[in-house]
Scaffold this motif. Sequence first.
Motif, PDB file in Angstrom:
ATOM      1  N   GLY A  85       5.126   2.095  -2.415  1.00  0.00           N
ATOM      2  CA  GLY A  85       4.176   1.883  -1.332  1.00  0.00           C
ATOM      3  C   GLY A  85       4.660   0.817  -0.378  1.00  0.00           C
ATOM      4  O   GLY A  85       5.447  -0.060  -0.752  1.00  0.00           O
ATOM      5  N   LEU A 113       5.407  -2.085  -4.645  1.00  0.00           N
ATOM      6  CA  LEU A 113       4.694  -2.255  -3.379  1.00  0.00           C
ATOM      7  C   LEU A 113       5.364  -3.373  -2.588  1.00  0.00           C
ATOM      8  O   LEU A 113       5.377  -4.530  -3.015  1.00  0.00           O
ATOM      9  N   TYR A 163      -3.532   0.766  -1.534  1.00  0.00           N
ATOM     10  CA  TYR A 163      -2.532   1.017  -2.569  1.00  0.00           C
ATOM     11  C   TYR A 163      -3.005   0.512  -3.928  1.00  0.00           C
ATOM     12  O   TYR A 163      -2.682   1.091  -4.969  1.00  0.00           O
TER      13      TYR A 163
END
Length: 338
Positions: free
Chosen positions: A95, A65, A107
């Motif tokens: 993400g 992420l 997320y």
Amino acid sequence: MVTIYDIAAKANVSAMTVSRVINNTGRISEKTKAKVKKVMEEMNYVPNQMARSLVLQQTRILFLLITDITNPFYTTLSRGAEDAATKNGYRLLFGNSDENLEKEAGYMNTILTTRVDGVLIAPTGDPSLPHLEQLRLHNIPFVLLDREVPGIECDIVLGDSKEGARQLVDQLASQGHQHIALVNGSSSVSSARMRRLGYEEALKLNGLPLHEERVFETSFGPRSDLTELDAWISSLDPMPSAIVAGNNVLAVEVIGLLRKRGLRIPDDISIVCFDDFGPYSEIDPFITVVAQQAYQFGYMGMQMLIDRIQNREDAGPWKKIVLPAELVVRSSVKRLLD
């Protein structure tokens, strides 16, 4: 669909032996392993990953992420993370939070429901603490990238933001610049705080004044509305001779606004920034930068995460790696000295 029972029958072994070969568990001779694998190839057998994950309590899936996929720093970082994951036999989900805490929260829900083995994350900032605590509560290993979050202890890979900012200001000062402004990320982001600290310390060490009105804080990520940044530039009177941008996204936005005013770089105003521009580094405007080791951020962070996953019971103390940045001098700074 070919099953382990089909493999077992053709290889003349038990289904349990086939399962152990697939999951690399138990004591099986190399000869038997080779025979079973050969039959699997002949029958084009594809293991049932869901069933396998239930047995091993692992999915072999990791999550990356980041905060801004448009930033070349993060795209290069992502390549390093993917290479390390692939090398170690993991698949990588991805993400992009866009520096948005609510999007990051979404997320986090995906991460928890997907049952990933671990998370490599560049948090949006200090407010990300509850999200990290959620990961810890669910016993999901994670490693932070680029930014610290007060209140959480974990493995982390950082750049030397303070020293990098000092190098940028020192470079400007060495060329005769005395009026240096700063466009930076939010003070809720640790890297932005350290870059401002390095900026202030370098001004002091070079005998230059600090003017609060010459410091502008905003988000590190791209934005469609540059009204506030434009208004800040308009308020600068007199206009500084140079601007330090906290990252390359801010540098591009500042350059665009300056050019709309008819100002040329570096003839009318100089600019330097944190982070390089990836494959576009050699294209005009040739900005002087402090280049971070983006690929190593991702690769080393992912390796730390995998080590933590594979050695849960004996992983040792939390690790902190600080990667030095490199000053790359180009032609975006005008020399003011005779």
